[in-house]
Design a protein around this motif. Structure first.
Motif, PDB file in Angstrom:
ATOM      1  N   GLY A 289       0.833  -1.202   0.000  1.00 33.97           N
ATOM      2  CA  GLY A 289       0.000   0.000   0.000  1.00 33.97           C
ATOM      3  C   GLY A 289       0.860   1.240   0.000  1.00 33.97           C
ATOM      4  N   PHE A 290       0.880   1.925   1.127  1.00 29.21           N
ATOM      5  CA  PHE A 290       1.640   3.173   1.173  1.00 29.21           C
ATOM      6  C   PHE A 290       2.628   3.198   2.335  1.00 29.21           C
ATOM      7  N   ALA A 291       2.931   2.055   2.940  1.00 32.78           N
ATOM      8  CA  ALA A 291       3.856   2.052   4.079  1.00 32.78           C
ATOM      9  C   ALA A 291       4.715   0.797   4.078  1.00 32.78           C
ATOM     10  N   LYS A 292       5.941   0.951   4.505  1.00 30.87           N
ATOM     11  CA  LYS A 292       6.839  -0.173   4.756  1.00 30.87           C
ATOM     12  C   LYS A 292       7.073  -0.257   6.264  1.00 30.87           C
ATOM     13  N   THR A 293       7.279  -1.472   6.731  1.00 28.39           N
ATOM     14  CA  THR A 293       7.351  -1.695   8.171  1.00 28.39           C
ATOM     15  C   THR A 293       8.684  -2.329   8.535  1.00 28.39           C
ATOM     16  N   TYR A 294       9.216  -1.896   9.681  1.00 31.30           N
ATOM     17  CA  TYR A 294      10.516  -2.404  10.142  1.00 31.30           C
ATOM     18  C   TYR A 294      10.448  -2.712  11.635  1.00 31.30           C
ATOM     19  N   LEU A 295      11.063  -3.809  12.013  1.00 29.81           N
ATOM     20  CA  LEU A 295      11.277  -4.078  13.431  1.00 29.81           C
ATOM     21  C   LEU A 295      12.451  -3.219  13.880  1.00 29.81           C
ATOM     22  N   ALA A 296      12.306  -2.590  15.045  1.00 31.30           N
ATOM     23  CA  ALA A 296      13.349  -1.668  15.500  1.00 31.30           C
ATOM     24  C   ALA A 296      13.584  -1.824  16.996  1.00 31.30           C
ATOM     25  N   GLU A 297      14.624  -1.110  17.473  1.00 25.56           N
ATOM     26  CA  GLU A 297      14.941  -1.083  18.898  1.00 25.56           C
ATOM     27  C   GLU A 297      14.974   0.359  19.371  1.00 25.56           C
ATOM     28  N   ASP A 298      14.424   0.575  20.560  1.00 20.89           N
ATOM     29  CA  ASP A 298      14.388   1.906  21.150  1.00 20.89           C
ATOM     30  C   ASP A 298      15.576   2.035  22.108  1.00 20.89           C
ATOM     31  N   VAL A 299      16.570   2.817  21.686  1.00 20.36           N
ATOM     32  CA  VAL A 299      17.799   2.966  22.480  1.00 20.36           C
ATOM     33  C   VAL A 299      17.505   3.572  23.842  1.00 20.36           C
ATOM     34  N   ASP A 300      16.530   4.488  23.898  1.00 20.70           N
ATOM     35  CA  ASP A 300      16.216   5.161  25.159  1.00 20.70           C
ATOM     36  C   ASP A 300      15.449   4.274  26.133  1.00 20.70           C
ATOM     37  N   LYS A 301      15.008   3.098  25.692  1.00 18.33           N
ATOM     38  CA  LYS A 301      14.270   2.172  26.558  1.00 18.33           C
ATOM     39  C   LYS A 301      14.965   0.815  26.617  1.00 18.33           C
ATOM     40  N   LEU A 302      16.282   0.874  26.827  1.00 16.77           N
ATOM     41  CA  LEU A 302      17.078  -0.349  26.990  1.00 16.77           C
ATOM     42  C   LEU A 302      16.902  -1.285  25.801  1.00 16.77           C
ATOM     43  N   ARG A 303      16.861  -0.668  24.607  1.00 17.19           N
ATOM     44  CA  ARG A 303      16.741  -1.399  23.339  1.00 17.19           C
ATOM     45  C   ARG A 303      15.465  -2.245  23.283  1.00 17.19           C
ATOM     46  N   GLU A 304      14.391  -1.708  23.832  1.00 16.59           N
ATOM     47  CA  GLU A 304      13.090  -2.371  23.761  1.00 16.59           C
ATOM     48  C   GLU A 304      12.615  -2.393  22.308  1.00 16.59           C
ATOM     49  N   LYS A 305      11.986  -3.500  21.912  1.00  7.87           N
ATOM     50  CA  LYS A 305      11.523  -3.635  20.536  1.00  7.87           C
ATOM     51  C   LYS A 305      10.358  -2.688  20.260  1.00  7.87           C
ATOM     52  N   CYS A 306      10.332  -2.170  19.045  1.00  6.17           N
ATOM     53  CA  CYS A 306       9.223  -1.338  18.590  1.00  6.17           C
ATOM     54  C   CYS A 306       9.076  -1.549  17.089  1.00  6.17           C
ATOM     55  N   VAL A 307       8.086  -0.902  16.489  1.00  7.82           N
ATOM     56  CA  VAL A 307       7.841  -1.036  15.055  1.00  7.82           C
ATOM     57  C   VAL A 307       7.871   0.338  14.414  1.00  7.82           C
ATOM     58  N   ILE A 308       8.642   0.459  13.329  1.00  6.08           N
ATOM     59  CA  ILE A 308       8.689   1.696  12.547  1.00  6.08           C
ATOM     60  C   ILE A 308       7.868   1.489  11.283  1.00  6.08           C
ATOM     61  N   LYS A 309       6.925   2.406  11.039  1.00  4.22           N
ATOM     62  CA  LYS A 309       6.206   2.409   9.765  1.00  4.22           C
ATOM     63  C   LYS A 309       6.667   3.632   8.989  1.00  4.22           C
ATOM     64  N   GLN A 310       7.124   3.393   7.780  1.00  2.00           N
ATOM     65  CA  GLN A 310       7.667   4.461   6.936  1.00  2.00           C
ATOM     66  C   GLN A 310       6.681   4.757   5.809  1.00  2.00           C
ATOM     67  N   PHE A 311       6.369   6.036   5.627  1.00  2.00           N
ATOM     68  CA  PHE A 311       5.461   6.416   4.547  1.00  2.00           C
ATOM     69  C   PHE A 311       6.190   6.242   3.226  1.00  2.00           C
ATOM     70  N   ALA A 312       5.755   5.228   2.460  1.00  3.97           N
ATOM     71  CA  ALA A 312       6.384   4.935   1.167  1.00  3.97           C
ATOM     72  C   ALA A 312       5.277   4.628   0.167  1.00  3.97           C
ATOM     73  N   PRO A 313       4.539   5.647  -0.263  1.00  5.22           N
ATOM     74  CA  PRO A 313       3.369   5.410  -1.114  1.00  5.22           C
ATOM     75  C   PRO A 313       3.741   4.868  -2.484  1.00  5.22           C
ATOM     76  N   GLN A 314       2.998   3.861  -2.922  1.00  6.13           N
ATOM     77  CA  GLN A 314       3.191   3.288  -4.259  1.00  6.13           C
ATOM     78  C   GLN A 314       1.997   3.696  -5.116  1.00  6.13           C
ATOM     79  N   VAL A 315       1.794   4.987  -5.214  1.00 12.89           N
ATOM     80  CA  VAL A 315       0.657   5.518  -5.972  1.00 12.89           C
ATOM     81  C   VAL A 315       1.160   6.558  -6.955  1.00 12.89           C
ATOM     82  N   GLN A 316       0.347   6.804  -7.985  1.00 15.26           N
ATOM     83  CA  GLN A 316       0.687   7.784  -9.003  1.00 15.26           C
ATOM     84  C   GLN A 316      -0.311   8.944  -8.949  1.00 15.26           C
ATOM     85  N   GLY A 317       0.152  10.131  -9.251  1.00 13.98           N
ATOM     86  CA  GLY A 317      -0.741  11.278  -9.334  1.00 13.98           C
ATOM     87  C   GLY A 317      -0.858  12.023  -8.024  1.00 13.98           C
ATOM     88  N   THR A 318      -1.184  13.286  -8.124  1.00 11.38           N
ATOM     89  CA  THR A 318      -1.261  14.156  -6.953  1.00 11.38           C
ATOM     90  C   THR A 318      -2.384  13.754  -6.012  1.00 11.38           C
TER      91      THR A 318
END
Length: 690
Positions: A45-74
């Motif tokens: 769709g319009f987002a890619k997802t990554y497993l990540a670590e939060d350095v400020d929370k003792l490297r606790e796992k979190c999820v990053i969603k990146q806006f990466a739209p695969q659409v054409q046109g304004t």
């Protein structure tokens, strides 16, 4: 260790000791100097997802969603941007709900939008379906209960999810359901109509009004929930049916199930899947009320009164009967409630006490033949209990005493008793429990299955326990020690039934892959596969002489097989008008009982001729068993009752009502004195027959 965040990178795998991705040359980023992307989880769709670590929370796992739209046109890009921002707003609005991911951050960095949310450690239901097979009704009910409570909160916040489907539902390690991906969600307003032609949601799960005009209502989420339940029950993606039938598939969805569902659940799914949103449930609360109807009021129990004769020394015992408010005799088919009446609720008068005491004193022999428990109660001894008695076909007959074992944290699918009558085995969700049948105390719990234990059987020597499961495996256990001996894996589908030959050498299993397998019980080697059924094999049984195998199937047939030649005996193949759920063979090997829908049929096993048809249950008969003396047939039903039938006459003897949910399995002890029933109410009940 960082993962490349370039959405165009073909190999964003983890990299170390470098500042740039060796595959695409993009810089490796730690977002906000805090969130370290560690692994690509894909996306669409319009987002890619990554497993990540939060350095400020003792490297606790979190999820990053990146806006990466695969659409054409304004216009498309603008709409995708709005939806991505909406997801962040919805998560923030829903706050700290324990079954919705928490929003941790929303920001722009390196000219891209990012959303960081709580990591949910678990498996989505589509993956679970693919790995473990279709869901049982019990699991679907648990799912509905959990998810409806979540949707109730979501809708109260005036949020419509708009993309309910198995991929967006995760089961955590603690068994709780979590609803994810609010990327298609929308705020509920007075008028909810998107641009004509806009399609939000997923094909197959999105309702008609959402597909055609972009309209969003709470009832739309409920439709997605119904479509999700269908997918998990059938294993068929609703979009596959929609492509062939359009929305017509919702009218005959039952035809695609591997196993039937109860009338109650079927009616709920009918309403969830209604094409017209105004005909669906109006709210999640309404569905919960249908799923958990209030118990039917129990009519007040009439006190049992023993009328002492005026001249006890000359009155024969046959005249000493129980008086009832109605002068007419109770018809034989009236259910007998196995319900104890507290002694304190029966308050005899002083004259009655004196008359009864004189009766007991003057006629010891007669007294011995009286209803001792009732007489003791009338004397006012505190703590005694009396069970209701009725006159059945002119014979004074007492209802059975009942004992309940609160065994599992989920529905009980199967029960079995060891040949020596000392050990009771019950199978539930992922667990098997062993009980001392005499004391009712738990001996041990066996774990190892990853799905419902659908069937259990014990070898004739009492040493080996066999369990078949919806996780597609069969396990063999040492009954004395509880240690697992070996696992037999069926690669294709869930195991629905297991049984062991009288000589203890052959294990037979029936499966949802339509086949029957024969195994060497000692070595675990597969001997043969019997094919011929066109649908799930629901039940298998072996004749006492070990020569004939009987199989019941959802293809509405009962097949008989020669165990020596491994060939079907076609002349004895019989058909029901509905899916066959259970089969049992009498101890003399002459009679076969089979159940389908709410009826039971009795057959001559040698000739194939039908002997009787038993009717009386109001819902599916899930299990049948025959007493060791071959005189009584026992049936357990989804109508929450157990019925006893005279095998010779075909007449109903009595009905036992005590379970609060569907009865899934029944069996009888080798001495014929104890009936055991397992139920969806998460209990096992022991009924004393004598």
């Amino acid at each position: 260790m960082l993962c490349c965040l370039n959405p165009a990178c073909q190999n964003p795998s983890v990299h170390d000791s470098t500042k740039y991705c060796p595959d695409c040359g993009a810089p490796l980023l730690i977002l906000r100097n805090r969130y370290c992307p560690a692994k690509s989880l894909g996306g669409g769709g319009f987002a890619k997802t990554y497993l990540a670590e939060d350095v400020d929370k003792l490297r606790e796992k979190c999820v990053i969603k990146q806006f990466a739209p695969q659409v054409q046109g304004t216009a498309g890009l603008q709409k995708a941007t709005e939806l991505f921002e909406q997801e962040a707003r919805r998560l923030q609005q829903l706050g700290e709900h324990p079954q919705i991911p928490t929003l941790l951050a929303y920001f722009q960095e390196d000219s891209r939008l990012y959303l960081v949310q709580q990591f949910i450690d678990g498996q989505n239901l589509l993956d679970e379906l693919q790995q473990q097979g279709t869901f049982s009704e019990g699991k679907i009910r648990d799912l509905l209960q959990d998810l409806l409570n979540i949707l109730q909160v979501v809708h109260q916040q005036k949020v419509i999810h708009r993309d309910i489907k198995p991929e967006n539902i995760i089961q955590r390690g603690d068994g709780k359901i979590v609803l994810i991906d609010f990327g298609a969600s929308k705020q509920l307003t007075q008028t909810i109509v998107a641009t004509q032609g806009t399609m939000i949601g997923s094909f197959g799960y999105a309702p008609l009004e959402q597909m055609q005009g972009g309209e969003a209502y709470p009832a739309g989420d409920l439709y997605g929930l119904g479509a999700t339940c269908f997918h998990l029950l059938s294993g068929i993606h609703p979009w596959e049916l929609w492509k062939r039938q359009g929305y017509g598939w919702v009218a005959n969805w039952r035809e695609n199930l591997q196993q039937p569902v109860s009338q109650e659940l079927g009616q709920i799914l009918d309403k969830l899947l209604h094409e017209d949103y105004q005909q669906r449930y109006g709210s999640a609360q309404e569905v919960l009320q249908a799923l958990n109807p209030p118990p039917k009021p129990v009519p007040p129990t009439q006190p049992v009164i023993i009328t002492p004769p005026s001249s006890p020394s000359v009155v024969p015992p046959t005249q000493l009967a129980i008086s009832t408010p109605a002068p007419s005799p109770v018809p034989p088919t009236v259910p007998i409630q196995a319900q104890a009446i507290p002694a304190a609720s029966i308050k005899p008068s002083a004259k009655t006490k004196i008359a009864t005491k004189n009766l007991l004193t003057q006629n010891p022999k007669l007294t011995k033949r009286l209803l001792v428990g009732a007489a003791i109660t009338l004397l006012g001894l505190v703590g005694s209990q009396i069970y209701g008695y009725v006159r059945y076909q002119g014979v004074l007959s007492n209802s059975f005493s009942e004992r309940t074992l609160p065994v599992h944290s989920s529905l009980v699918r199967s029960v079995a008793i060891s040949p020596d009558g000392k050990t009771l085995v019950s199978g539930g969700y992922k667990t098997i429990k062993l009980w001392n049948l005499e004391t009712g105390k738990e001996i041990r719990t066996l774990t190892g299955h990853s799905g419902n234990v659908s069937s259990v059987a014990i070898s004739p020597d009492g040493k080996t326990l066999v369990s078949g499961s919806e996780d597609k495996t069969i396990k063999l256990w040492n009954l004395e020690t509880g240690k697992e001996i070996r696992t037999l894996t069926r690669d294709s589908d869930l195991v629905s039934s297991v049984t062991i030959s009288p000589d203890g050498k052959t294990l037979v299993s029936g499966s949802a892959d339509n086949n029957i397998k024969l195994w060497n019980l000692e070595t675990g080697e597969e001997i043969s596969t019997l094919t011929g059924h066109s649908d799930k094999v629901s039940s298998v049984a072996i004749s006492p002489d070990g020569k004939t195998l009987v199989s019941g199937s959802y293809d509405k047939t009962i097949k008989l097989w020669n165990l020596e030649t491994k060939k079907e005996i076609p002349t004895l193949t019989k058909k029901h008008s509905d899916s066959v759920s259970s089969v049992a063979i009498s101890p003399d090997g002459k009679t076969l009982a089979s159940s389908a829908d709410n009826t039971i049929k009795l057959w001559n096993l040698l000739t194939g001729e039908k002997i009787h048809t038993f009717t009386g249950h109001s819902d599916l008969v899930s299990s049948v068993a025959i007493s060791p003396d071959g005189k009584t047939l026992i049936s357990g039903s989804w109508d929450k009752t157990i019925k006893l039938w005279n095998l010779e006459t075909g007449k109903e003897i009595r009905t036992l009502a005590g379970h609060s949910d569907k009865v899934s399995s029944v069996t009888i002890s080798p001495d014929g004195k104890t009936l055991v029933s397992g139920s969806w109410d998460e209990t096992v009940k022991l009924w004393q027959l004598e």
